[in-house]
Design a protein around this motif. Structure first.
Motif, PDB file in Angstrom:
ATOM      1  N   SER A  99      -1.279   1.522  -2.687  1.00  0.00           N
ATOM      2  CA  SER A  99      -0.828   0.235  -2.220  1.00  0.00           C
ATOM      3  C   SER A  99      -1.210  -0.908  -2.932  1.00  0.00           C
ATOM      4  O   SER A  99      -0.826  -2.260  -2.866  1.00  0.00           O
ATOM      5  CB  SER A  99      -0.861  -0.096  -0.615  1.00  0.00           C
ATOM      6  OG  SER A  99      -2.066   0.098  -0.098  1.00  0.00           O
ATOM      7  N   VAL A 188      11.001   1.292   0.196  1.00  0.00           N
ATOM      8  CA  VAL A 188       9.731   1.647  -0.216  1.00  0.00           C
ATOM      9  C   VAL A 188       9.675   1.911  -1.569  1.00  0.00           C
ATOM     10  O   VAL A 188      10.655   2.213  -2.245  1.00  0.00           O
ATOM     11  CB  VAL A 188       9.633   2.978   0.712  1.00  0.00           C
ATOM     12  CG1 VAL A 188      10.498   4.142   0.304  1.00  0.00           C
ATOM     13  CG2 VAL A 188       7.991   3.473   0.621  1.00  0.00           C
ATOM     14  N   LYS A 189       8.457   1.693  -2.322  1.00  0.00           N
ATOM     15  CA  LYS A 189       8.171   1.756  -3.429  1.00  0.00           C
ATOM     16  C   LYS A 189       7.368   3.033  -3.678  1.00  0.00           C
ATOM     17  O   LYS A 189       6.343   3.535  -2.856  1.00  0.00           O
ATOM     18  CB  LYS A 189       7.297   0.733  -4.346  1.00  0.00           C
ATOM     19  CG  LYS A 189       8.575  -0.492  -4.187  1.00  0.00           C
ATOM     20  CD  LYS A 189       7.525  -1.495  -5.200  1.00  0.00           C
ATOM     21  CE  LYS A 189       8.577  -2.823  -4.993  1.00  0.00           C
ATOM     22  NZ  LYS A 189       7.811  -3.978  -5.820  1.00  0.00           N
ATOM     23  N   SER A 247       8.741   0.661   9.010  1.00  0.00           N
ATOM     24  CA  SER A 247       8.707  -0.274   8.086  1.00  0.00           C
ATOM     25  C   SER A 247       7.577   0.084   6.778  1.00  0.00           C
ATOM     26  O   SER A 247       7.109   1.281   7.127  1.00  0.00           O
ATOM     27  CB  SER A 247       8.060  -1.648   8.728  1.00  0.00           C
ATOM     28  OG  SER A 247       6.665  -1.337   9.174  1.00  0.00           O
ATOM     29  N   VAL A 248       7.887  -0.814   5.965  1.00  0.00           N
ATOM     30  CA  VAL A 248       6.645  -0.426   4.568  1.00  0.00           C
ATOM     31  C   VAL A 248       5.561  -1.370   4.991  1.00  0.00           C
ATOM     32  O   VAL A 248       5.750  -2.310   5.595  1.00  0.00           O
ATOM     33  CB  VAL A 248       7.508  -0.544   3.444  1.00  0.00           C
ATOM     34  CG1 VAL A 248       8.726   0.575   3.037  1.00  0.00           C
ATOM     35  CG2 VAL A 248       8.016  -2.010   3.451  1.00  0.00           C
ATOM     36  N   ALA A 249       4.491  -0.807   4.277  1.00  0.00           N
ATOM     37  CA  ALA A 249       3.279  -1.832   4.324  1.00  0.00           C
ATOM     38  C   ALA A 249       2.425  -1.708   3.269  1.00  0.00           C
ATOM     39  O   ALA A 249       2.733  -0.904   2.209  1.00  0.00           O
ATOM     40  CB  ALA A 249       2.596  -1.282   5.704  1.00  0.00           C
ATOM     41  N   ASN A 252       1.640  -3.465  -2.401  1.00  0.00           N
ATOM     42  CA  ASN A 252       2.893  -2.624  -3.020  1.00  0.00           C
ATOM     43  C   ASN A 252       3.983  -2.136  -2.529  1.00  0.00           C
ATOM     44  O   ASN A 252       4.911  -1.697  -3.016  1.00  0.00           O
ATOM     45  CB  ASN A 252       2.405  -1.726  -4.081  1.00  0.00           C
ATOM     46  CG  ASN A 252       1.260  -2.386  -5.221  1.00  0.00           C
ATOM     47  OD1 ASN A 252       1.495  -3.326  -5.762  1.00  0.00           O
ATOM     48  ND2 ASN A 252       0.470  -1.522  -5.686  1.00  0.00           N
ATOM     49  N   GLN A 253       3.977  -2.225  -1.082  1.00  0.00           N
ATOM     50  CA  GLN A 253       5.212  -1.797  -0.262  1.00  0.00           C
ATOM     51  C   GLN A 253       5.184  -0.212  -0.563  1.00  0.00           C
ATOM     52  O   GLN A 253       6.347   0.274  -0.564  1.00  0.00           O
ATOM     53  CB  GLN A 253       6.473  -2.517  -0.561  1.00  0.00           C
ATOM     54  CG  GLN A 253       6.397  -3.861  -0.292  1.00  0.00           C
ATOM     55  CD  GLN A 253       6.191  -4.405   1.103  1.00  0.00           C
ATOM     56  OE1 GLN A 253       7.179  -4.283   1.938  1.00  0.00           O
ATOM     57  NE2 GLN A 253       5.002  -4.751   1.504  1.00  0.00           N
ATOM     58  N   THR A 254       4.170   0.449  -0.458  1.00  0.00           N
ATOM     59  CA  THR A 254       4.230   1.790  -0.957  1.00  0.00           C
ATOM     60  C   THR A 254       4.047   2.818   0.513  1.00  0.00           C
ATOM     61  O   THR A 254       4.365   3.990   0.583  1.00  0.00           O
ATOM     62  CB  THR A 254       3.220   2.365  -2.041  1.00  0.00           C
ATOM     63  OG1 THR A 254       1.822   1.981  -1.523  1.00  0.00           O
ATOM     64  CG2 THR A 254       3.471   1.713  -3.271  1.00  0.00           C
TER      65      THR A 254
END
Length: 287
Positions: A99, A188-189, A247-249, A252-254
């Motif tokens: 992230s 998500v990435k 959700s994403v966190a 880097n939104q991974t």
């Protein structure tokens, strides 16, 4: 009628399994990170040098010419390999590590990682495939992410230094063979080392919980678009716990966030916690 219905269901499941596509990320050179099959792939096309064997020909021994077909093919393979090595290296360094970093950024703050990655790139772990079609060489090269010759085996990471969190459930704990997090509805990435945490901020999946041998051999994480096929079962077993991500966190939104009560249901059984240490985790994402 019942037999026809059963046949149609079978065909639907079989066809869905066959056409299922791997989760891939491409760069500007169409070099691919295949997150489902755990490898990086790049392709190039190289024009085969012209064959000039007459010493009186003005082009004899000239640039981009060869005196035999064997020599021409060898020259084309050499050029293709040089281009493929560069593209694979560029693609490798641009992958999200976690992230916070790409692999390149991680190696800038971790000198040991830089040295080991350079050694890995120079060790020629690539697998090549060459196809000569008329006057063009179509070349493909791949690098594995998992396995003893894979990327994960050559990037230093701190594994297994903390115990998996324990929860006490009022109900009788159920043993689950793995964890499946559905993030198909989220942006998500993909990364080598994403984390999964609860909505209260507790990590439930992290490199700090897993055994290094499992991470290297099976991959720390696998991304898929569906739950079909034997490879799915190989990763998370026959009875995985399925949870929908909230959700994403992370920068880097991974990373993914799941409900605390869902995490408690999964981690309340000691065998389920043990399967976390074995990297029996899979993330579903949209293609």
């Amino acid at each position: 009628m019942k037999r026809l219905f059963v046949c149609l269901v079978f065909l639907f499941v079989f066809f869905g399994t066959i056409v299922s596509k791997p989760i891939e990320d491409k760069d500007i050179y169409a070099s691919i990170v295949n997150w489902t099959d755990q490898k990086i792939v790049s392709n190039v096309k190289e024009t085969i040098p012209k064959i000039v064997f007459d010493e009186d020909d003005p082009e004899f021994s000239g640039k981009n010419t060869a005196t035999s077909q064997g020599k021409a093919h060898s020259m084309a393979r050499k050029k293709a390999k040089e281009k493929l090595k560069v593209r694979l290296s560029q693609r490798l360094e641009s992958i999200l590590f976690n992230s916070d970093y790409t692999i390149y950024e991680y190696t800038q703050v971790n000198q040991q990682a830089r040295l080991r990655l350079n050694s890995y790139i120079g060790a020629e772990k690539e697998e090549y495939d060459f196809q000569f079609i008329k006057n063009v060489l179509e070349a493909k090269a791949s690098l594995a992410i998992k396995g003893k010759d894979g990327i994960l085996a050559h990037i230093p990471m701190e594994y297994g230094t903390e115990p998996v969190p324990e929860f006490s459930e009022e109900l009788v704990p159920v043993e689950f063979t793995g964890l499946v997090v559905d993030a198909r509805h989220l942006p998500v990435k993909r990364a080598l080392f994403p984390k999964i945490q609860t909505d209260r901020g507790l990590d439930v999946y992290s490199p700090l919980y897993v055994k290094e041998a499992y991470a290297i051999e099976t991959g720390y994480i696998v991304y898929r678009a569906d739950q079909n096929g034997k490879l799915y079962e190989t990763k998370v077993g026959k009875n995985p716990y399925f949870v929908l991500a909230l959700s994403v966190a992370g920068k880097n939104q991974t990373d993914l966030v799941i409900p605390t009560d869902e995490a408690a249901k999964f981690l309340s059984h000691p065998e389920s916690r043990k399967n976390i240490t074995r990297c029996r985790v899979l993330i579903l994402v949209s293609q």
